[in-house]
Scaffold this motif. Structure first.
Motif, PDB file in Angstrom:
ATOM      1  N   GLU A  31       0.847  -1.195   0.000  1.00  0.00           N
ATOM      2  CA  GLU A  31       0.000   0.000   0.000  1.00  0.00           C
ATOM      3  C   GLU A  31       0.880   1.243   0.000  1.00  0.00           C
ATOM      4  O   GLU A  31       1.817   1.360   0.799  1.00  0.00           O
ATOM      5  N   LYS A  33       0.145   4.376   0.788  1.00  0.00           N
ATOM      6  CA  LYS A  33      -0.089   5.315   1.880  1.00  0.00           C
ATOM      7  C   LYS A  33       0.418   4.757   3.215  1.00  0.00           C
ATOM      8  O   LYS A  33       0.713   3.567   3.333  1.00  0.00           O
ATOM      9  N   PRO A  34       0.482   5.589   4.255  1.00  0.00           N
ATOM     10  CA  PRO A  34       0.978   5.122   5.551  1.00  0.00           C
ATOM     11  C   PRO A  34       0.046   4.156   6.278  1.00  0.00           C
ATOM     12  O   PRO A  34       0.448   3.525   7.250  1.00  0.00           O
ATOM     13  N   SER A  35      -1.202   4.036   5.833  1.00  0.00           N
ATOM     14  CA  SER A  35      -2.149   3.122   6.472  1.00  0.00           C
ATOM     15  C   SER A  35      -3.096   2.567   5.419  1.00  0.00           C
ATOM     16  O   SER A  35      -3.204   3.097   4.304  1.00  0.00           O
ATOM     17  N   ARG A  38      -7.916   3.796   3.586  1.00  0.00           N
ATOM     18  CA  ARG A  38      -8.203   5.198   3.884  1.00  0.00           C
ATOM     19  C   ARG A  38      -9.536   5.667   3.293  1.00  0.00           C
ATOM     20  O   ARG A  38     -10.273   6.429   3.921  1.00  0.00           O
ATOM     21  N   THR A 128       3.032  -0.944   4.301  1.00  0.00           N
ATOM     22  CA  THR A 128       2.606   0.411   3.952  1.00  0.00           C
ATOM     23  C   THR A 128       3.809   1.229   3.490  1.00  0.00           C
ATOM     24  O   THR A 128       4.954   0.865   3.705  1.00  0.00           O
ATOM     25  N   ARG A 129       3.476   2.362   2.841  1.00  0.00           N
ATOM     26  CA  ARG A 129       4.482   3.227   2.209  1.00  0.00           C
ATOM     27  C   ARG A 129       5.285   2.477   1.145  1.00  0.00           C
ATOM     28  O   ARG A 129       6.450   2.796   0.906  1.00  0.00           O
ATOM     29  N   ARG A 131       5.152   2.092  -2.625  1.00  0.00           N
ATOM     30  CA  ARG A 131       4.518   2.627  -3.836  1.00  0.00           C
ATOM     31  C   ARG A 131       5.066   1.916  -5.068  1.00  0.00           C
ATOM     32  O   ARG A 131       6.258   1.941  -5.348  1.00  0.00           O
ATOM     33  N   ARG A 175      -5.843  12.503  -2.293  1.00  0.00           N
ATOM     34  CA  ARG A 175      -5.185  12.572  -0.982  1.00  0.00           C
ATOM     35  C   ARG A 175      -5.342  11.276  -0.191  1.00  0.00           C
ATOM     36  O   ARG A 175      -4.593  11.036   0.770  1.00  0.00           O
ATOM     37  N   LEU A 176      -6.287  10.434  -0.595  1.00  0.00           N
ATOM     38  CA  LEU A 176      -6.465   9.150   0.080  1.00  0.00           C
ATOM     39  C   LEU A 176      -5.784   8.008  -0.656  1.00  0.00           C
ATOM     40  O   LEU A 176      -5.818   6.870  -0.194  1.00  0.00           O
ATOM     41  N   GLY A 177      -5.183   8.315  -1.803  1.00  0.00           N
ATOM     42  CA  GLY A 177      -4.467   7.292  -2.553  1.00  0.00           C
ATOM     43  C   GLY A 177      -5.062   6.963  -3.896  1.00  0.00           C
ATOM     44  O   GLY A 177      -4.384   6.381  -4.747  1.00  0.00           O
ATOM     45  N   ASP A 179      -5.462   8.197  -6.893  1.00  0.00           N
ATOM     46  CA  ASP A 179      -5.062   9.328  -7.726  1.00  0.00           C
ATOM     47  C   ASP A 179      -4.982   8.987  -9.210  1.00  0.00           C
ATOM     48  O   ASP A 179      -4.719   9.861 -10.041  1.00  0.00           O
TER      49      ASP A 179
END
Length: 392
Positions: A31, A33-35, A38, A128-129, A131, A175-177, A179
């Motif tokens: 994922e 994002k950090p979590s 989202r 997480t994190r 990409r 902003r939640l991923g 994009d």
């Protein structure tokens, strides 16, 4: 042991990961994002509409042209299965008057917390994190390498799985991923806003109505009618009634609003004919047909000069508009990977061993539980198909 990789930690991706783990694969979820989850958590802020409690044929109608492709997936995981799944994660549910199903806690965080714990207990590696940036071989390679590159907190990393499920979302919540940046790797159907508000340039007289709800109305565009409610906002009209028609309104189709849908035209004329001496039009409309201030304001905004016979206007008030609000303000998107480019198991025809699920596929549906149920259903379907491919 075969390794399954899922890219994207939303509902579709997590469902695919669980299906692969249940089949015996070693599963990694990457994922960016950090979590995780989202967008699911954001949906939970308005109650987390899990599904809609209605017969499957009616449920399938919400997906319009995508229904034939989605039918087997929603037959395997439809409204009843979605409720059982949430209950299996410890959620007590309730069904509203319109058939929409929600957790009693009216938020997503408890469900997501239990789900992640269950996945970890099944051995799923949640990263997480991480990409995803690219594959290691060009698409023109007749035997493309299955190695995928990632940017991570520890620098560039590579994974070479036996199968991959892409669950990268649409393009409506950057902003939640979600994009849509993944689209550069594919030839996709262009993204378009779905379940989105309608842009309207109001006169200054409408400012007093901003934030006011419009209830007991019927909206019509083309051959479609929506009885959902909406809200007057500074930017236009928003809400479920508008969202249900956004797939045709975004292309500029004319919109009409029936301000009194429960009163037939002939009866409406009869009611309006009984006007008290000295009554202003506003007072008459309030007394005779209980037309509230927001509806009266709309009538004045778009109906003037008012005809002598205003009953037809009340039944079909034209609402001039500038089309859909921008994509980043949409709840979801249309467009994405064309369903014709995937096989019956949601595997990309030109990239064997790579599957896709969720909102990154080119389907759309109105709000009301249809979006989340189909994301879960396609994730489960792709995960099971990926496991069969890996273990063949």
């Amino acid at each position: 042991m075969a390794v399954g990789l899922v890219i994207g930690g939303g509902p579709a991706g997590l469902m695919a990961a669980e299906a692969m783990a249940d089949a015996g694969l070693t599963v990694i979820v990457a994922e960016a994002k950090p979590s995780l989850g989202r967008k699911l958590l954001m949906a939970g802020k308005s109650g987390l509409n899990l599904t809609k409690d209605e017969p499957l044929p009616a449920f399938l109608d919400a997906y319009r042209e995508a229904a034939p492709t989605l039918t087997p997936m929603l037959d395997a995981f439809g409204p009843d299965a979605a409720q059982a799944w949430a209950q299996g994660l410890g959620q007590d549910l309730f069904t509203g008057t319109t058939g929409r199903v929600f957790p009693k806690v009216m938020k997503a965080s408890p469900l997501l917390r239990v789900w992640q714990a269950r996945l970890r207990n099944k051995g799923v590696d949640l990263r997480t994190r991480w990409r995803w940036t690219d594959w290691s071989s060009p698409d023109s390679d007749p035997n493309p390498d299955t190695t995928l590159h990632f940017d991570t907190p520890d620098g560039p990393q590579d994974i070479t799985p036996d199968v991959t499920v892409l669950a990268l979302g649409g393009a409506s919540w950057p902003r939640l991923g979600s994009d849509g940046t993944w689209a550069r790797h594919f030839d996709i159907a262009p993204f378009r806003p779905a379940n989105v508000g309608l842009s309207i340039r109001w006169s200054d007289h409408m400012q007093a109505q901003f934030g006011q709800p419009l209830k007991s109305i019927a909206l019509s565009a083309g051959d479609e009618v929506s009885r959902g409610e909406c809200t007057i906002t500074r930017r236009g009209l928003e809400g479920a009634g508008i969202y249900a028609l956004s797939h045709i309104l975004r292309d500029g189709t004319a919109l009409h609003m029936d301000l009194v849908p429960d009163i037939p035209l002939d009866r409406l004329r009869a009611k309006l004919a009984k006007r008290r001496r000295g009554d202003s039009l506003a007072s008459h409309l309030r007394r005779a047909i209980r037309l509230d201030p927001a509806k009266r304001a709309l009538l004045m905004e778009f109906g003037r000069p008012l005809p002598d016979d205003i009953a037809p206007l009340l039944k079909a008030l034209p609402i001039p508009h500038d089309g859909a609000m921008p994509m980043e303000q949409a709840i979801s998107t249309a467009g994405g990977l064309r369903l014709s480019d995937l096989d019956d198991g949601l595997m990309l025809r030109d990239r064997p061993g790579t599957f896709a699920a969720g909102e990154m596929l080119d389907w759309e549906a109105p709000t009301g539980g249809y979006l989340l149920t189909a994301c879960l259903a396609t994730g489960l379907w792709a995960g099971r198909a990926a496991a069969r491919y890996a273990l063949r």
